[in-house]
Write a protein that holds these residues in place. Structure first.
Motif, PDB file in Angstrom:
ATOM      1  N   ASN A 146      20.270  85.788  -1.657  1.00  0.00           N
ATOM      2  CA  ASN A 146      19.862  87.155  -1.326  1.00  0.00           C
ATOM      3  C   ASN A 146      19.938  87.401   0.182  1.00  0.00           C
ATOM      4  N   GLY A 147      20.700  88.420   0.583  1.00  0.00           N
ATOM      5  CA  GLY A 147      20.781  88.804   1.989  1.00  0.00           C
ATOM      6  C   GLY A 147      21.704  87.947   2.841  1.00  0.00           C
ATOM      7  N   LEU A 148      22.420  87.018   2.224  1.00  0.00           N
ATOM      8  CA  LEU A 148      23.296  86.143   2.993  1.00  0.00           C
ATOM      9  C   LEU A 148      24.712  86.697   3.062  1.00  0.00           C
ATOM     10  N   ASP A 149      25.403  86.411   4.169  1.00  0.00           N
ATOM     11  CA  ASP A 149      26.812  86.775   4.248  1.00  0.00           C
ATOM     12  C   ASP A 149      27.612  85.843   3.340  1.00  0.00           C
ATOM     13  N   VAL A 150      28.863  86.195   3.079  1.00  0.00           N
ATOM     14  CA  VAL A 150      29.652  85.462   2.081  1.00  0.00           C
ATOM     15  C   VAL A 150      29.866  84.002   2.467  1.00  0.00           C
ATOM     16  N   LEU A 151      29.984  83.710   3.763  1.00  0.00           N
ATOM     17  CA  LEU A 151      30.209  82.332   4.195  1.00  0.00           C
ATOM     18  C   LEU A 151      28.975  81.478   3.961  1.00  0.00           C
ATOM     19  N   THR A 152      27.822  82.000   4.366  1.00  0.00           N
ATOM     20  CA  THR A 152      26.578  81.250   4.182  1.00  0.00           C
ATOM     21  C   THR A 152      26.255  81.102   2.702  1.00  0.00           C
ATOM     22  N   ARG A 161       3.441  69.399  -6.657  1.00  0.00           N
ATOM     23  CA  ARG A 161       4.061  69.819  -5.396  1.00  0.00           C
ATOM     24  C   ARG A 161       4.834  68.692  -4.729  1.00  0.00           C
ATOM     25  N   GLY A 162       4.403  67.468  -4.942  1.00  0.00           N
ATOM     26  CA  GLY A 162       5.098  66.344  -4.327  1.00  0.00           C
ATOM     27  C   GLY A 162       6.465  66.078  -4.918  1.00  0.00           C
ATOM     28  N   GLY A 163       6.730  66.635  -6.103  1.00  0.00           N
ATOM     29  CA  GLY A 163       7.999  66.366  -6.764  1.00  0.00           C
ATOM     30  C   GLY A 163       8.921  67.549  -6.880  1.00  0.00           C
ATOM     31  N   ILE A 164       8.561  68.666  -6.220  1.00  0.00           N
ATOM     32  CA  ILE A 164       9.411  69.860  -6.302  1.00  0.00           C
ATOM     33  C   ILE A 164       9.730  70.382  -4.907  1.00  0.00           C
ATOM     34  N   GLY A 165      10.801  71.145  -4.831  1.00  0.00           N
ATOM     35  CA  GLY A 165      11.110  71.936  -3.652  1.00  0.00           C
ATOM     36  C   GLY A 165      11.123  73.393  -4.064  1.00  0.00           C
ATOM     37  N   PHE A 166      10.663  74.267  -3.192  1.00  0.00           N
ATOM     38  CA  PHE A 166      10.616  75.688  -3.535  1.00  0.00           C
ATOM     39  C   PHE A 166      11.131  76.500  -2.361  1.00  0.00           C
ATOM     40  N   LEU A 167      12.157  77.297  -2.637  1.00  0.00           N
ATOM     41  CA  LEU A 167      12.727  78.154  -1.594  1.00  0.00           C
ATOM     42  C   LEU A 167      12.735  79.590  -2.067  1.00  0.00           C
ATOM     43  N   THR A 168      12.194  80.464  -1.255  1.00  0.00           N
ATOM     44  CA  THR A 168      12.191  81.884  -1.544  1.00  0.00           C
ATOM     45  C   THR A 168      12.555  82.648  -0.282  1.00  0.00           C
ATOM     46  N   SER A 169      13.149  83.821  -0.465  1.00  0.00           N
ATOM     47  CA  SER A 169      13.487  84.648   0.697  1.00  0.00           C
ATOM     48  C   SER A 169      12.231  85.109   1.428  1.00  0.00           C
ATOM     49  N   GLU A 170      11.075  84.987   0.754  1.00  0.00           N
ATOM     50  CA  GLU A 170       9.817  85.382   1.366  1.00  0.00           C
ATOM     51  C   GLU A 170       9.208  84.267   2.218  1.00  0.00           C
ATOM     52  N   GLN A 175      18.026  80.948   6.961  1.00  0.00           N
ATOM     53  CA  GLN A 175      18.009  80.602   5.533  1.00  0.00           C
ATOM     54  C   GLN A 175      18.399  79.141   5.327  1.00  0.00           C
ATOM     55  N   LYS A 176      19.378  78.683   6.101  1.00  0.00           N
ATOM     56  CA  LYS A 176      19.774  77.284   5.996  1.00  0.00           C
ATOM     57  C   LYS A 176      18.637  76.356   6.419  1.00  0.00           C
ATOM     58  N   VAL A 177      17.948  76.718   7.483  1.00  0.00           N
ATOM     59  CA  VAL A 177      16.809  75.921   7.936  1.00  0.00           C
ATOM     60  C   VAL A 177      15.720  75.899   6.860  1.00  0.00           C
ATOM     61  N   SER A 178      15.444  77.066   6.279  1.00  0.00           N
ATOM     62  CA  SER A 178      14.444  77.139   5.209  1.00  0.00           C
ATOM     63  C   SER A 178      14.820  76.230   4.054  1.00  0.00           C
ATOM     64  N   LEU A 179      16.116  76.210   3.715  1.00  0.00           N
ATOM     65  CA  LEU A 179      16.574  75.385   2.606  1.00  0.00           C
ATOM     66  C   LEU A 179      16.340  73.906   2.887  1.00  0.00           C
ATOM     67  N   VAL A 180      16.793  73.430   4.044  1.00  0.00           N
ATOM     68  CA  VAL A 180      16.670  71.990   4.305  1.00  0.00           C
ATOM     69  C   VAL A 180      15.211  71.581   4.466  1.00  0.00           C
TER      70      VAL A 180
END
Length: 258
Positions: free
Chosen positions: A178-184, A90-99, A156-161
């Motif tokens: 998933n679920g993002l507008d085209v700009l985001t 876990r210390g060496g990975i990042g995980f992002l999910t829409s959930e 979603q951007k906040v979740s990513l960073v």
């Protein structure tokens, strides 16, 4: 090529309720979500898992991220087992999910600092990285706004960073646009390409052909929990479009005609 991830015969089965059995149209109270899945990923590449909903993509990524344990098989990330060395992984990975659900009560500023502390990021590094990431994604103007008052795209951007506060070598994204507008969505895909250029390894799952064609170096096609094909994007599209290649494989595996 330097191997970063090696998955070996990952298998995961879930119990089904009576209602789920009816919905699935099966009489057996078990569902094999992932069935002896094996693949490798290398430093500086984007590896895509392409498949329909319910194919086993999310379950695979959850096992890699140590959120659930496989029934059998194993995976090694930088040589560490997701089964027996989950804390080191876990210390060496990042995980992002829409959930990923961040508490609406908190602000981006608070959440970034909180997760940085969890990962042991020192204050100087944290503040420098936060300024860079917030500016890149336009979060800086909303740093003290509660998540409840942010748009879906900004959340979603906040979740990513937040998921990469510790600057991990391997980043796992489940349906990143998933679920993002085209700009985001463009901001996110551009950032994935930037991460790759910095030598990061990215594993992403999607059912969107254009996303795979834009980003992925190699692709694993997953159908009914099994890896039905694995090759470079160039090889998979050598004689046909990715979409046609996928449906040819899907029809062959399932016996359906789509």
């Amino acid at each position: 090529m330097e191997e970063i991830l090696r998955a070996e015969n990952l298998t995961k089965t879930f119990k089904l309720s009576k209602k789920q059995q009816r919905l699935e149209g099966v009489s057996v109270p078990l569902k094999v979500a992932v069935d002896n899945l094996s693949f490798t990923a290398y430093r500086g590449e984007i590896f895509g898992l392409l498949g329909p909903n319910g194919a086993g993509k999310t379950t695979t990524l959850r096992m890699l991220a140590t959120l659930i344990k496989p029934d059998s098989g194993n995976a090694f990330i930088n040589g560490k087992s997701v089964v027996t060395e989950e804390y080191a992984v876990r210390g060496g990975i990042g995980f992002l999910t829409s959930e990923l659900k961040l508490d609406d009560f908190f602000t981006p500023n608070y959440l970034y600092d909180f997760f940085s502390e969890l990962y042991g990021v020192d204050r100087v590094t944290r503040d420098s990285r936060k300024r860079e990431m917030f500016r890149k994604f336009g979060i800086d103007r909303f740093a003290e706004v509660k998540l409840a008052n942010l748009s879906t795209g900004m959340k979603q951007k906040v979740s990513l960073v937040v998921s990469i506060v510790h600057d991990p070598d391997l980043i796992i994204f489940d349906e990143p646009t998933n679920g993002l507008d085209v700009l985001t969505a463009k901001v996110v895909t551009d950032f994935l390409e930037e991460l790759k250029s910095r030598g990061k390894t990215i594993i992403l799952s999607t059912h969107i052909f254009s996303l795979v064609e834009k980003l992925c170096d190699r692709v694993g096609i997953i159908v009914n929990g099994k890896l039905a094909a694995l090759d470079t994007l160039g090889k998979l599209t050598e004689t046909n479009s990715l979409e046609n290649t996928f449906f040819n494989i899907y029809n062959k595996v399932t016996g359906e005609r789509i």
